[in-house]
Structures are given as C-alpha cells and as structure tokens.
Design a protein around this motif. Structure first.
Motif, PDB file in Angstrom:
ATOM      1  N   ASN A   3     -56.565  33.496  42.346  1.00 45.35           N
ATOM      2  CA  ASN A   3     -55.411  34.104  41.696  1.00 45.35           C
ATOM      3  C   ASN A   3     -54.180  33.309  42.140  1.00 45.35           C
ATOM      4  O   ASN A   3     -53.777  33.373  43.294  1.00 45.35           O
ATOM      5  CB  ASN A   3     -55.296  35.573  42.104  1.00 45.35           C
ATOM      6  CG  ASN A   3     -54.161  36.267  41.411  1.00 45.35           C
ATOM      7  OD1 ASN A   3     -53.072  35.727  41.275  1.00 45.35           O
ATOM      8  ND2 ASN A   3     -54.401  37.491  40.987  1.00 45.35           N
ATOM      9  N   THR A   4     -53.608  32.553  41.217  1.00 44.03           N
ATOM     10  CA  THR A   4     -52.506  31.645  41.542  1.00 44.03           C
ATOM     11  C   THR A   4     -51.300  32.381  42.103  1.00 44.03           C
ATOM     12  O   THR A   4     -50.670  31.915  43.060  1.00 44.03           O
ATOM     13  CB  THR A   4     -52.101  30.840  40.295  1.00 44.03           C
ATOM     14  OG1 THR A   4     -53.265  30.225  39.753  1.00 44.03           O
ATOM     15  CG2 THR A   4     -51.089  29.770  40.634  1.00 44.03           C
ATOM     16  N   PHE A   7     -52.094  33.488  45.651  1.00 42.43           N
ATOM     17  CA  PHE A   7     -52.121  32.309  46.512  1.00 42.43           C
ATOM     18  C   PHE A   7     -50.704  31.884  46.860  1.00 42.43           C
ATOM     19  O   PHE A   7     -50.400  31.582  48.016  1.00 42.43           O
ATOM     20  CB  PHE A   7     -52.870  31.147  45.844  1.00 42.43           C
ATOM     21  CG  PHE A   7     -52.922  29.912  46.708  1.00 42.43           C
ATOM     22  CD1 PHE A   7     -53.959  29.721  47.594  1.00 42.43           C
ATOM     23  CD2 PHE A   7     -51.915  28.955  46.648  1.00 42.43           C
ATOM     24  CE1 PHE A   7     -54.003  28.599  48.403  1.00 42.43           C
ATOM     25  CE2 PHE A   7     -51.942  27.842  47.460  1.00 42.43           C
ATOM     26  CZ  PHE A   7     -52.994  27.652  48.337  1.00 42.43           C
ATOM     27  N   SER A   8     -49.834  31.867  45.873  1.00 45.64           N
ATOM     28  CA  SER A   8     -48.457  31.434  46.123  1.00 45.64           C
ATOM     29  C   SER A   8     -47.742  32.386  47.086  1.00 45.64           C
ATOM     30  O   SER A   8     -46.949  31.950  47.919  1.00 45.64           O
ATOM     31  CB  SER A   8     -47.675  31.285  44.818  1.00 45.64           C
ATOM     32  OG  SER A   8     -47.507  32.521  44.182  1.00 45.64           O
ATOM     33  N   ILE A  39     -46.560  25.049  42.950  1.00 42.91           N
ATOM     34  CA  ILE A  39     -47.554  26.034  43.410  1.00 42.91           C
ATOM     35  C   ILE A  39     -46.877  27.371  43.675  1.00 42.91           C
ATOM     36  O   ILE A  39     -47.386  28.423  43.295  1.00 42.91           O
ATOM     37  CB  ILE A  39     -48.310  25.511  44.644  1.00 42.91           C
ATOM     38  CG1 ILE A  39     -49.216  24.347  44.228  1.00 42.91           C
ATOM     39  CG2 ILE A  39     -49.130  26.622  45.297  1.00 42.91           C
ATOM     40  CD1 ILE A  39     -49.857  23.599  45.374  1.00 42.91           C
ATOM     41  N   GLY A  42     -46.204  29.263  40.607  1.00 43.62           N
ATOM     42  CA  GLY A  42     -47.381  29.638  39.832  1.00 43.62           C
ATOM     43  C   GLY A  42     -47.679  28.693  38.697  1.00 43.62           C
ATOM     44  O   GLY A  42     -48.611  28.901  37.929  1.00 43.62           O
ATOM     45  N   ASN A  44     -48.674  25.477  38.900  1.00 44.83           N
ATOM     46  CA  ASN A  44     -49.894  24.717  39.188  1.00 44.83           C
ATOM     47  C   ASN A  44     -50.779  25.475  40.161  1.00 44.83           C
ATOM     48  O   ASN A  44     -50.283  26.222  41.012  1.00 44.83           O
ATOM     49  CB  ASN A  44     -49.562  23.357  39.806  1.00 44.83           C
ATOM     50  CG  ASN A  44     -48.895  22.411  38.851  1.00 44.83           C
ATOM     51  OD1 ASN A  44     -48.719  22.711  37.679  1.00 44.83           O
ATOM     52  ND2 ASN A  44     -48.507  21.253  39.351  1.00 44.83           N
ATOM     53  N   LYS A  45     -52.074  25.224  40.049  1.00 46.74           N
ATOM     54  CA  LYS A  45     -53.016  25.751  41.031  1.00 46.74           C
ATOM     55  C   LYS A  45     -53.143  24.715  42.147  1.00 46.74           C
ATOM     56  O   LYS A  45     -53.015  23.515  41.899  1.00 46.74           O
ATOM     57  CB  LYS A  45     -54.381  25.990  40.389  1.00 46.74           C
ATOM     58  CG  LYS A  45     -54.380  27.119  39.393  1.00 46.74           C
ATOM     59  CD  LYS A  45     -55.769  27.352  38.850  1.00 46.74           C
ATOM     60  CE  LYS A  45     -55.724  28.523  37.877  1.00 46.74           C
ATOM     61  NZ  LYS A  45     -57.051  28.864  37.387  1.00 46.74           N
ATOM     62  N   PRO A  46     -53.428  25.160  43.352  1.00 46.40           N
ATOM     63  CA  PRO A  46     -53.571  24.202  44.443  1.00 46.40           C
ATOM     64  C   PRO A  46     -54.877  23.413  44.317  1.00 46.40           C
ATOM     65  O   PRO A  46     -55.904  23.962  43.906  1.00 46.40           O
ATOM     66  CB  PRO A  46     -53.602  25.091  45.689  1.00 46.40           C
ATOM     67  CG  PRO A  46     -54.124  26.394  45.204  1.00 46.40           C
ATOM     68  CD  PRO A  46     -53.597  26.544  43.806  1.00 46.40           C
TER      69      PRO A  46
END
Length: 120
Positions: A3-4, A7-8, A39, A42, A44-46
């Motif tokens: 889940n972006t 994660f952020s 990131i 949200g 970009n995804k890591p």
C-alpha cells in the motif's frame, strides 16, 4: 501488494524519528531527493533497491514493518548473549573425558537461535 500511502507514512515516520529532512535522508541512503518526494507523495512505489538502501543505512528499521506495517519501529534491541567462558581449556576437558581423544570444537547454542563456537 504494498500500500503506497501506508508505506509513505511509515517512511515519513522513519525520517522524523532520525530528525532528518527529506534531502538529508536521500543523501544518507544514496538516492535523489526527487525519489523521496515522489514516494512520500504516493506518486511512485519504492523499488527493492530503495528499500534495501533504507535498511542498510538505518538498521533499526525492520523490513516487514517498513513494507506492510507488521512488526515494530524502531526494531527492539536484541539482548546480547554473553558466552559462557569455559573454566578449563579444551585440552583439559578432553583429558577429563578420555585420555585418548582430543576435542576439536565446542559449539554453544542459545535459545534465540544464535551460537558461539570455540575451536582448539
């Protein structure tokens, strides 16, 4: 699937915990400032490389916590097991066990899965 947004939020928590700015954090892990910005927003995804750089630079960050929120941050400190020091030398132990045998190695296993090896 990661889940972006979550994660952020966890990444932001890491940055704040170490009292870093996004720029200083990016410099410390060796990525461009824009990567952090994308990131955190949200956009970009890591990448795996990004995650590994964070874990390498900040060993207190747990992989599972960073990726999916499971676990703890900061990582609990493992209690260092103090190895038991033999009071006899390996040869003295061998002589006690049998006059004809010689000990090559003693391995002590701890409950946490670690071990210590003593060689003659």
């Amino acid at each position: 699937m990661i889940n972006t947004l979550d994660f952020s939020k966890r990444l932001q928590k890491v940055i704040e915990f170490y009292d870093e700015t996004a720029s200083s954090f990016a410099e410390k892990i060796g990525v461009q400032r824009s990567s952090i910005s994308h990131i955190l927003s949200g956009r970009n995804k890591p990448s795996l490389d990004f995650v590994m750089k964070v874990l390498h630079s900040y060993p207190e960050v747990e992989l599972y916590w960073l990726m999916n929120g499971k676990g703890e941050f900061p990582k609990p400190q493992e209690k260092e097991q103090k190895p038991i020091q033999p009071q006899l030398s390996l040869n003295e132990i061998a002589q006690t066990a049998s006059k004809s045998s010689e000990i090559e190695k003693i391995i002590i296993f701890y409950k946490n899965g670690s071990f210590k090896s003593y060689e003659n």
